[in-house]
Design an enzyme around this catalytic site. Sequence first.
Site, PDB file in Angstrom:
ATOM      1  N   ALA A 190       0.850  -1.185   0.000  1.00  0.00           N
ATOM      2  CA  ALA A 190       0.000   0.000   0.000  1.00  0.00           C
ATOM      3  C   ALA A 190       0.892   1.244   0.000  1.00  0.00           C
ATOM      4  O   ALA A 190       2.092   1.166   0.258  1.00  0.00           O
ATOM      5  CB  ALA A 190      -0.919  -0.009   1.216  1.00  0.00           C
ATOM      6  N   GLY A 226       0.104  -5.094   0.784  1.00  0.00           N
ATOM      7  CA  GLY A 226      -1.022  -5.056  -0.138  1.00  0.00           C
ATOM      8  C   GLY A 226      -0.754  -5.782  -1.441  1.00  0.00           C
ATOM      9  O   GLY A 226      -1.676  -6.294  -2.072  1.00  0.00           O
ATOM     10  N   GLU A 269      -1.401  -9.333  -0.754  1.00  0.00           N
ATOM     11  CA  GLU A 269      -2.848  -9.508  -0.649  1.00  0.00           C
ATOM     12  C   GLU A 269      -3.525  -9.469  -2.014  1.00  0.00           C
ATOM     13  O   GLU A 269      -4.504 -10.188  -2.251  1.00  0.00           O
ATOM     14  CB  GLU A 269      -3.413  -8.441   0.285  1.00  0.00           C
ATOM     15  CG  GLU A 269      -2.987  -8.688   1.733  1.00  0.00           C
ATOM     16  CD  GLU A 269      -3.170  -7.487   2.641  1.00  0.00           C
ATOM     17  OE1 GLU A 269      -3.774  -7.640   3.712  1.00  0.00           O
ATOM     18  OE2 GLU A 269      -2.691  -6.389   2.276  1.00  0.00           O
ATOM     19  N   GLU A 272       3.646  -5.394   7.820  1.00  0.00           N
ATOM     20  CA  GLU A 272       2.766  -4.446   8.504  1.00  0.00           C
ATOM     21  C   GLU A 272       3.036  -4.288  10.000  1.00  0.00           C
ATOM     22  O   GLU A 272       3.007  -3.165  10.526  1.00  0.00           O
ATOM     23  CB  GLU A 272       1.291  -4.840   8.290  1.00  0.00           C
ATOM     24  CG  GLU A 272       0.749  -4.485   6.927  1.00  0.00           C
ATOM     25  CD  GLU A 272       0.966  -5.566   5.887  1.00  0.00           C
ATOM     26  OE1 GLU A 272       0.396  -5.481   4.790  1.00  0.00           O
ATOM     27  OE2 GLU A 272       1.746  -6.516   6.174  1.00  0.00           O
TER      28      GLU A 272
END
Length: 259
Positions: free
Chosen positions: A65, A110, A113, A133
């Site tokens: 992200a 991300g 993911e 994270e």
Amino acid sequence: MNNTVLLEVKEGIGYITINRPEALNALSSQVLADLNHVLDQVATSEEIGVVIVTGAGEKSFVAGADIKEMDKMTPTQAFEYMTYANDTFTKLANLRQPSIAAINGYALGGGMELALSTDIRLGHEKILLGFPEVGLGIIPGFAGTQRMARLIGTSKAKELIFTARNVKAQEALELGIINHLVDVDSLMSEAEKLAKAILKNAPLAVEKAKHVINIGIDLPLSHAIRLETEAESLLFSTEDKIEGMGAFVEKRKAVFKRK
């Protein structure tokens, strides 16, 4: 629409490319919005039978992200951002078409993911995967805790997430995070080979198989078996079933029409 996500269609394959190489393809709000729009195009396309998702450039699939954007978010803004990202990734996971991630570099946070939201994953020997994270004071927020645990088991998923360590290609293969480990130069050609192997089969049957697997995995076994039986029975009403079985009996190649 900006050009942070590209869609190209060729010979039944839809190529989705996260196109932000200057930021290692990090998932900003704009990228997520563009991806959402592209997925809507894919979902309604009669041309696309299989989707390949990859990242622009040679370094990164998606590095994660956009931390610079996230750093300024309030809890409410973060909730909205995560919700939108999860809705987008779920849209990818639930596409009627099978999806393949061609992981061409970093797939962190991300990016991991996003890859987990596809049906099948390929990577080369130089890829690096992981969830960084907890080292940033947060947790995977785009369904990483849930999809990874379902893929490799809760204990292994906890180890990867709790330690925030990166996983290299061979370990990713052994854990079952990626399906195939290929040479750097042949990543896309191998993804295309897999896509074409899928495309030669009856599309309604492939789509129904994906649906039954995705839904059935969260049902009690008896309910999942009933779901499979009902799906199979419906396929007996299709022209493709008649063509497929007829071609088998007549020892010829089937010509499917998605009908």
